[in-house]
Motif scaffolding. Structure first.
Motif, PDB file in Angstrom:
ATOM      1  N   ASN A 152      84.274  64.884  22.027  1.00 38.82           N
ATOM      2  CA  ASN A 152      84.501  65.253  23.425  1.00 38.82           C
ATOM      3  C   ASN A 152      85.366  66.508  23.542  1.00 38.82           C
TER       4      ASN A 152
ATOM      5  N   THR B 233      83.134  69.568  22.382  1.00 36.24           N
ATOM      6  CA  THR B 233      82.094  69.986  23.330  1.00 36.24           C
ATOM      7  C   THR B 233      82.728  70.640  24.565  1.00 36.24           C
ATOM      8  N   ALA B 234      83.912  70.173  24.936  1.00 37.73           N
ATOM      9  CA  ALA B 234      84.614  70.812  26.058  1.00 37.73           C
ATOM     10  C   ALA B 234      84.962  72.252  25.709  1.00 37.73           C
TER      11      ALA B 234
ATOM     12  N   ALA C  48      81.752  74.301  25.831  1.00 35.63           N
ATOM     13  CA  ALA C  48      81.361  74.535  27.231  1.00 35.63           C
ATOM     14  C   ALA C  48      82.184  75.664  27.832  1.00 35.63           C
TER      15      ALA C  48
ATOM     16  N   ARG D 297      79.084  76.918  30.001  1.00 34.55           N
ATOM     17  CA  ARG D 297      78.071  75.906  30.279  1.00 34.55           C
ATOM     18  C   ARG D 297      78.747  74.625  30.756  1.00 34.55           C
ATOM     19  N   ALA D 298      77.972  73.755  31.372  1.00 34.42           N
ATOM     20  CA  ALA D 298      78.480  72.442  31.764  1.00 34.42           C
ATOM     21  C   ALA D 298      78.612  71.557  30.527  1.00 34.42           C
ATOM     22  N   ASP D 299      79.656  70.744  30.491  1.00 33.41           N
ATOM     23  CA  ASP D 299      79.866  69.835  29.366  1.00 33.41           C
ATOM     24  C   ASP D 299      79.092  68.549  29.636  1.00 33.41           C
ATOM     25  N   ASP D 300      77.807  68.582  29.336  1.00 34.83           N
ATOM     26  CA  ASP D 300      76.939  67.440  29.629  1.00 34.83           C
ATOM     27  C   ASP D 300      76.021  67.153  28.450  1.00 34.83           C
ATOM     28  N   ALA D 301      75.046  66.273  28.660  1.00 33.57           N
ATOM     29  CA  ALA D 301      74.121  65.895  27.596  1.00 33.57           C
ATOM     30  C   ALA D 301      73.295  67.092  27.123  1.00 33.57           C
ATOM     31  N   ASP D 302      72.918  67.973  28.043  1.00 34.91           N
ATOM     32  CA  ASP D 302      72.146  69.154  27.663  1.00 34.91           C
ATOM     33  C   ASP D 302      72.947  70.043  26.701  1.00 34.91           C
ATOM     34  N   LEU D 303      74.244  70.155  26.941  1.00 38.01           N
ATOM     35  CA  LEU D 303      75.082  70.940  26.046  1.00 38.01           C
ATOM     36  C   LEU D 303      75.054  70.363  24.637  1.00 38.01           C
ATOM     37  N   ARG D 304      75.100  69.057  24.525  1.00 40.96           N
ATOM     38  CA  ARG D 304      75.118  68.424  23.202  1.00 40.96           C
ATOM     39  C   ARG D 304      73.789  68.626  22.469  1.00 40.96           C
TER      40      ARG D 304
END
Length: 259
Positions: free
Chosen positions: A189, A192-193, A196, A201-208
């Protein structure tokens, strides 16, 4: 008159083809003769380095011949070999300009009297740079970079981001934290933050999913080996391998994307 008694202002006429002549002064002749031993010395040093490398590694006759052939390349020829590799893999693409500049500025500089490990590193680097499979893998990395830039990515080399990944996952590895456990999810977490924030980018599932693809494309261990070999040849500090760090990162992403 003997050659040794000629005044230094005297010029000799050397016969060339088709009756032409070229005048050469005694200092020019002396300079040419003075350079010849230097060339022989460099050749003997390289031969000695190759033989030391063979003795150290127990190479075959074929490997020894290849080492001698590659070690004899001039500095210009070595640069041309690596430049051809870069042109072939990054040519015609709008890849990360900072990364391409870094590639072009990092050329092998084999000394006149190399150590055996430098000879072996240069031979391995030359073979790697000419390996069609490795070239194809690097071309895929370059194409991915170009596609990202076409989508608006204008970021550079991300050294700070890499150091953050090294620090956080390195501590997890030292502590024996498995990439699939709940503690790993907290580390993931935080990372990924940071990604992002860096890439806007947004820190969401698409980012992962995007990050997993990015790491898989860039994760060929031969790419890290390329930089390791350059460091050995040029006597640069050899950084610790990031392979375990990014292997943990990839496994953690795969595990927690499925959850």
């Amino acid at each position: 008159m003997r050659a040794g008694s000629l005044p230094f202002g005297k010029r000799w006429s050397l016969s060339l083809q088709q009756g032409e002549t070229h005048e050469v002064s005694v200092p020019e002749i002396a300079a040419a003769h003075a350079d010849a031993p230097e060339v022989q010395i460099r050749t003997l040093r390289l031969r000695r380095a190759v033989l030391r490398a063979v003795a150290k590694r127990g190479s075959t006759t074929e490997e020894m011949d290849l080492m001698h052939k590659l070690a004899k390349l001039s500095d210009v020829e070595r640069r041309r070999l690596i430049s051809d590799f870069i042109d072939d893999t990054f040519g015609g693409l709008d890849a990360n300009a900072d990364f391409v500049d870094m590639m072009r500025s990092a050329m092998p500089e084999l000394p006149d009297d190399p150590e055996p490990d430098q000879v072996y590193a240069w031979v391995e680097l030359a073979e790697l740079a000419q390996d069609p499979d490795f070239r194809a893998a690097v071309r895929r990395m370059a194409e991915y970079q170009a596609a990202e830039r076409a989508r608006g990515d204008a970021t550079g080399l991300h050294h700070d981001l890499t150091e953050t990944v090294r620090d956080k996952i390195g501590r997890a590895l030292d502590a024996g934290v498995a990439p699939t456990c709940a503690e790993a999810a907290q580390i993931l977490n935080a990372l990924t933050a940071r990604y992002a924030q860096t890439f806007g980018r947004a820190d969401d599932a698409d980012l992962r999913h995007w990050l997993l693809t990015r790491l898989e494309i860039a994760g060929d261990p031969r790419a890290e080996r390329y930089w390791h070999l350059l460091a050995v040849i040029n006597r640069w500090p050899v950084p610790p391998s990031l392979a375990p760090v990014f292997a943990w990162f990839v496994e953690a992403l795969r595990a927690h994307i499925r959850q």
